[in-house]
Design an enzyme around this catalytic site. Sequence first.
Site, PDB file in Angstrom:
ATOM      1  CG  ASN A 107       4.669  -4.403   2.618  1.00 15.42           C
ATOM      2  OD1 ASN A 107       4.325  -3.363   3.135  1.00 15.42           O
ATOM      3  ND2 ASN A 107       3.806  -5.239   2.059  1.00 15.42           N
ATOM      4  CG  HIS A 117      -1.983  -0.907   1.330  1.00 17.80           C
ATOM      5  ND1 HIS A 117      -1.794  -2.259   1.420  1.00 17.80           N
ATOM      6  CD2 HIS A 117      -3.323  -0.705   1.353  1.00 17.80           C
ATOM      7  CE1 HIS A 117      -2.979  -2.861   1.499  1.00 17.80           C
ATOM      8  NE2 HIS A 117      -3.924  -1.937   1.455  1.00 17.80           N
TER       9      HIS A 117
END
Length: 261
Positions: free
Chosen positions: A155, A125
């Site tokens: 991440n 994201h």
Amino acid sequence: MLPLLRCIPLLACLTAALPTLAAAPPADVARLPSSFASCPDFFLGQKPPALPAASKRRELCFDGFAVLHSVETRTPIYAAQRLNRRALGGIKRQKSDRFFAEARLPSAERASLDDYKRSGYSRGHLAPAGDMATEAAMAQSFSLANVVPQSMRHNSGAWSKIEEDTRKYVQRAKGDVYVVTGAVFSTGGERIGRNGVGVPDHLFKLVHDVHTGQTWAHWQANQDDERPGRPISYQELVRRTSIDWLPMLGPQAKLTFPVRR
């Protein structure tokens, strides 16, 4: 200074090692506008970043953020948010959350779920799911228009810590905090999937506190062994990317950033 192409472009995500989970977009996505004129409040002074003119981009509004999408890389260039402690996160992630292809983008311009399958990259994201104030906004954050191929350990590690630290700062802030999260690509960089989705070399998260005037950015290589480091100034981010991400600040932007992270 980075070449111009490097200036196109960011809680937890499913990894590309998991099976691709087909899902229809949330029912309300189709109603969302596709012009920043309809969601100006995500930008400081209602002015989007000052990127050079280009035809291969699409503006997309969501309930909790806005995205400028690149046709060339089939990823977001950046995601813009306006956060404050009265409306930040606190929404429990649902098991039904699924990534989905962005139907507002023509099929020839968007990434698909299969592009990430067995790619070795997470679906990372830009506007984090953990920032969202409603269940609808969280579901919308799983649009692939808000996602870039991201190193799995980055991440879930250094980048996740930066996202969490930013939320903690917003919860202490006395007013609005504007956040721009972007991705930076190199000429001839890696691509994944049938659609050739671009893999960014770097990610950044720019934070501006309206109340204090403090502005700083986190700059991270998109690689497994990256660690959280000292933030850089706004001017340094502009120098590295050749883009004025907060045009309302002008040349008087403060060079300060919080000591406590």
